[in-house]
Design a protein around this motif. Structure first.
Motif, PDB file in Angstrom:
ATOM      1  N   GLU A   1      31.683  50.042  87.512  1.00 48.50           N
ATOM      2  CA  GLU A   1      32.439  51.167  87.240  1.00 48.50           C
ATOM      3  C   GLU A   1      31.766  52.493  87.055  1.00 48.50           C
ATOM      4  OE1 GLU A   1      34.823  50.407  83.959  1.00 48.50           O
ATOM      5  OE2 GLU A   1      35.685  48.481  85.075  1.00 48.50           O
ATOM      6  N   GLU A   2      31.995  53.688  87.451  1.00 49.42           N
ATOM      7  CA  GLU A   2      31.751  54.911  87.174  1.00 49.42           C
ATOM      8  C   GLU A   2      31.830  55.318  85.670  1.00 49.42           C
ATOM      9  OE1 GLU A   2      28.996  57.698  88.351  1.00 49.42           O
ATOM     10  OE2 GLU A   2      29.532  56.322  89.714  1.00 49.42           O
ATOM     11  N   PRO A   3      30.649  55.367  84.934  1.00 52.95           N
ATOM     12  CA  PRO A   3      30.700  55.744  83.663  1.00 52.95           C
ATOM     13  C   PRO A   3      31.228  57.316  83.389  1.00 52.95           C
ATOM     14  CG  PRO A   3      28.538  55.614  84.031  1.00 52.95           C
ATOM     15  CD  PRO A   3      29.177  55.144  85.480  1.00 52.95           C
ATOM     16  N   VAL A   4      31.632  57.549  82.370  1.00 54.33           N
ATOM     17  CA  VAL A   4      32.205  59.058  81.864  1.00 54.33           C
ATOM     18  C   VAL A   4      30.893  59.539  81.203  1.00 54.33           C
ATOM     19  CG1 VAL A   4      33.545  60.260  80.592  1.00 54.33           C
ATOM     20  CG2 VAL A   4      34.419  57.932  81.503  1.00 54.33           C
ATOM     21  N   ILE A   5      29.667  58.761  80.987  1.00 62.69           N
ATOM     22  CA  ILE A   5      28.493  59.100  80.287  1.00 62.69           C
ATOM     23  C   ILE A   5      27.488  59.919  81.065  1.00 62.69           C
ATOM     24  CG2 ILE A   5      26.680  58.402  79.107  1.00 62.69           C
ATOM     25  CD1 ILE A   5      28.379  55.782  78.448  1.00 62.69           C
TER      26      ILE A   5
ATOM     27  N   LEU B   1      23.982  61.097  81.947  1.00 60.71           N
ATOM     28  CA  LEU B   1      22.807  60.649  81.887  1.00 60.71           C
ATOM     29  C   LEU B   1      21.603  61.597  81.579  1.00 60.71           C
ATOM     30  CD1 LEU B   1      22.732  58.233  84.986  1.00 60.71           C
ATOM     31  CD2 LEU B   1      23.045  57.612  82.526  1.00 60.71           C
ATOM     32  N   GLN B   2      20.555  61.392  80.865  1.00 61.34           N
ATOM     33  CA  GLN B   2      19.614  62.129  80.375  1.00 61.34           C
ATOM     34  C   GLN B   2      18.729  62.425  81.795  1.00 61.34           C
ATOM     35  OE1 GLN B   2      19.480  63.504  77.695  1.00 61.34           O
ATOM     36  NE2 GLN B   2      21.087  62.369  76.465  1.00 61.34           N
ATOM     37  N   PRO B   3      18.049  63.423  81.412  1.00 54.15           N
ATOM     38  CA  PRO B   3      17.077  63.670  82.679  1.00 54.15           C
ATOM     39  C   PRO B   3      15.960  62.600  82.936  1.00 54.15           C
ATOM     40  CG  PRO B   3      17.237  65.671  81.594  1.00 54.15           C
ATOM     41  CD  PRO B   3      17.782  64.786  80.770  1.00 54.15           C
ATOM     42  N   GLY B   4      15.823  61.925  84.201  1.00 56.09           N
ATOM     43  CA  GLY B   4      15.015  60.847  84.406  1.00 56.09           C
ATOM     44  C   GLY B   4      15.583  59.331  83.980  1.00 56.09           C
TER      45      GLY B   4
ATOM     46  N   VAL C   1      34.323  52.873  77.001  1.00 55.69           N
ATOM     47  CA  VAL C   1      33.471  52.520  78.137  1.00 55.69           C
ATOM     48  C   VAL C   1      31.756  52.456  77.908  1.00 55.69           C
ATOM     49  CG1 VAL C   1      32.954  54.987  78.716  1.00 55.69           C
ATOM     50  CG2 VAL C   1      32.818  53.259  80.511  1.00 55.69           C
ATOM     51  N   TYR C   2      31.411  51.334  78.300  1.00 60.32           N
ATOM     52  CA  TYR C   2      29.626  51.114  78.080  1.00 60.32           C
ATOM     53  C   TYR C   2      28.949  51.400  79.054  1.00 60.32           C
ATOM     54  CZ  TYR C   2      32.185  47.789  74.853  1.00 60.32           C
ATOM     55  OH  TYR C   2      33.115  47.209  73.884  1.00 60.32           O
ATOM     56  N   ALA C   3      27.600  51.835  78.656  1.00 62.27           N
ATOM     57  CA  ALA C   3      26.755  52.316  79.783  1.00 62.27           C
ATOM     58  C   ALA C   3      25.438  51.729  79.090  1.00 62.27           C
ATOM     59  CB  ALA C   3      26.516  53.429  80.239  1.00 62.27           C
ATOM     60  N   VAL C   4      24.562  51.123  80.116  1.00 64.71           N
ATOM     61  CA  VAL C   4      23.228  50.589  79.878  1.00 64.71           C
ATOM     62  C   VAL C   4      22.226  51.155  80.718  1.00 64.71           C
ATOM     63  CG1 VAL C   4      21.463  48.786  79.357  1.00 64.71           C
ATOM     64  CG2 VAL C   4      23.921  48.399  78.857  1.00 64.71           C
ATOM     65  N   THR C   5      21.456  52.065  80.315  1.00 66.55           N
ATOM     66  CA  THR C   5      20.493  52.673  81.184  1.00 66.55           C
ATOM     67  C   THR C   5      18.965  52.022  80.929  1.00 66.55           C
ATOM     68  OG1 THR C   5      19.708  54.489  79.547  1.00 66.55           O
ATOM     69  CG2 THR C   5      21.775  54.862  80.885  1.00 66.55           C
ATOM     70  N   ASP C   6      18.065  52.508  81.642  1.00 64.59           N
ATOM     71  CA  ASP C   6      16.908  52.274  81.369  1.00 64.59           C
ATOM     72  C   ASP C   6      16.142  52.777  80.023  1.00 64.59           C
ATOM     73  OD1 ASP C   6      16.664  54.631  82.315  1.00 64.59           O
ATOM     74  OD2 ASP C   6      14.834  54.384  83.546  1.00 64.59           O
ATOM     75  N   GLN C   7      16.824  53.393  79.207  1.00 57.93           N
ATOM     76  CA  GLN C   7      16.500  54.035  78.163  1.00 57.93           C
ATOM     77  C   GLN C   7      17.239  53.640  77.028  1.00 57.93           C
ATOM     78  OE1 GLN C   7      15.357  58.315  78.804  1.00 57.93           O
ATOM     79  NE2 GLN C   7      14.245  57.634  80.789  1.00 57.93           N
ATOM     80  N   ARG C   8      18.527  53.792  77.046  1.00 58.15           N
ATOM     81  CA  ARG C   8      19.326  53.377  76.217  1.00 58.15           C
ATOM     82  C   ARG C   8      20.836  52.720  76.078  1.00 58.15           C
ATOM     83  NH1 ARG C   8      22.506  59.164  75.629  1.00 58.15           N
ATOM     84  NH2 ARG C   8      22.649  59.579  77.804  1.00 58.15           N
TER      85      ARG C   8
ATOM     86  N   ALA D   1      31.080  55.388  74.972  1.00 61.02           N
ATOM     87  CA  ALA D   1      31.808  56.559  75.091  1.00 61.02           C
ATOM     88  C   ALA D   1      33.215  56.167  75.093  1.00 61.02           C
ATOM     89  CB  ALA D   1      31.373  57.326  76.419  1.00 61.02           C
ATOM     90  N   ASP D   2      34.193  57.094  74.820  1.00 68.07           N
ATOM     91  CA  ASP D   2      35.517  57.198  75.037  1.00 68.07           C
ATOM     92  C   ASP D   2      35.823  57.342  76.289  1.00 68.07           C
ATOM     93  OD1 ASP D   2      38.413  58.088  74.912  1.00 68.07           O
ATOM     94  OD2 ASP D   2      38.208  57.683  72.812  1.00 68.07           O
ATOM     95  N   ARG D   3      36.507  56.520  76.969  1.00 69.59           N
ATOM     96  CA  ARG D   3      36.861  56.906  78.357  1.00 69.59           C
ATOM     97  C   ARG D   3      37.905  57.913  78.568  1.00 69.59           C
ATOM     98  NH1 ARG D   3      41.041  53.571  80.005  1.00 69.59           N
ATOM     99  NH2 ARG D   3      41.793  51.806  78.688  1.00 69.59           N
ATOM    100  N   ILE D   4      38.730  58.045  77.429  1.00 64.93           N
ATOM    101  CA  ILE D   4      39.792  59.188  77.678  1.00 64.93           C
ATOM    102  C   ILE D   4      39.406  60.426  77.600  1.00 64.93           C
ATOM    103  CG2 ILE D   4      42.167  59.826  76.866  1.00 64.93           C
ATOM    104  CD1 ILE D   4      42.029  56.828  78.016  1.00 64.93           C
ATOM    105  N   SER D   5      38.467  60.661  76.290  1.00 59.85           N
ATOM    106  CA  SER D   5      37.947  61.940  76.156  1.00 59.85           C
ATOM    107  C   SER D   5      36.700  62.276  76.952  1.00 59.85           C
ATOM    108  CB  SER D   5      38.021  62.226  74.473  1.00 59.85           C
ATOM    109  OG  SER D   5      36.931  61.420  73.986  1.00 59.85           O
ATOM    110  N   GLY D   6      35.848  61.075  76.934  1.00 66.14           N
ATOM    111  CA  GLY D   6      34.611  61.308  77.617  1.00 66.14           C
ATOM    112  C   GLY D   6      33.736  61.568  76.722  1.00 66.14           C
ATOM    113  N   HIS D   7      33.818  61.798  75.231  1.00 68.71           N
ATOM    114  CA  HIS D   7      33.149  61.953  74.224  1.00 68.71           C
ATOM    115  C   HIS D   7      32.110  60.727  73.997  1.00 68.71           C
ATOM    116  CE1 HIS D   7      35.988  65.170  73.121  1.00 68.71           C
ATOM    117  NE2 HIS D   7      34.807  65.867  73.315  1.00 68.71           N
ATOM    118  N   THR D   8      30.724  60.896  73.772  1.00 71.35           N
ATOM    119  CA  THR D   8      29.932  59.848  73.312  1.00 71.35           C
ATOM    120  C   THR D   8      29.971  59.612  71.943  1.00 71.35           C
ATOM    121  OG1 THR D   8      28.161  60.557  75.103  1.00 71.35           O
ATOM    122  CG2 THR D   8      27.472  58.916  73.370  1.00 71.35           C
TER     123      THR D   8
END
Length: 164
Positions: free
Chosen positions: A2-6, A8-11, A77-84, A88-95
């Motif tokens: 799924e496309e996250p609302v989160i 991403l940080q640079p890099g 909504v959950y996201a796992v990146t290579d750094q963290r 986040a809240d999928r309705i408001s988009g706030h982390t």
């Protein structure tokens, strides 16, 4: 995926994103609901109808935290990146919260194939008289509830941690 609302940080590179599948009370929450409701009901029956407001407050104390966790988990909504790891809240988009991926993931699996990944932050300590005492206000663990293929996700996270 799924496309996250989160944002991403640079890099930063997205490894996985998703949301909880089936949000249900945990084992402890079932006991809390059952025994708390019985205790409040018995107290209400014993004290009579003049104590309606205390009985309502008792039910709020028993049911409120469980319902709050279920509601916020359903909206997550959950996201796992290579750094963290980010929630986040999928309705408001706030982390809501995030942790660096340096913390190991602990997985518990349910019989239906869903699992919970828990990330415990590494405790920070303060050196007082030669003793390493934990700092106050440490970040709380992050739990990704009802994740499909939790073992596969844990392996993906372990691979990302090994690269760093």
């Amino acid at each position: 995926m799924e496309e996250p609302v989160i944002v991403l940080q640079p890099g930063e590179r997205l490894l996985w994103s998703g949301r909880p599948r089936r949000v249900v009370p945990t084992g402890f929450e079932w006991y809390r609901l059952l025994f708390g409701s019985v205790l409040v009901s018995v107290a209400f029956a014993a004290l009579g109808s003049t104590f309606v407001i205390p009985a309502a407050l008792g039910f709020a104390v028993v049911w409120g935290p469980v319902l709050w966790r279920l509601w916020t988990t359903h909206r997550a909504v959950y996201a796992v990146t290579d750094q963290r790891v980010v929630v986040a809240d999928r309705i408001s988009g706030h982390t809501r919260k995030w942790l660096d991926l340096t913390t190991p993931a602990v997985t518990s699996l349910r019989g239906d194939g869903l699992g919970t990944l828990t990330f415990h932050p590494l405790p920070e300590t303060v050196d007082i008289l030669g003793f390493g005492l934990p700092k106050r206000n440490q970040p709380l663990p992050i739990a990704l509830f009802a994740v499909p293929e939790a073992d596969r996700l844990r392996e993906l996270i372990a691979q990302a941690q090994a690269v760093d």
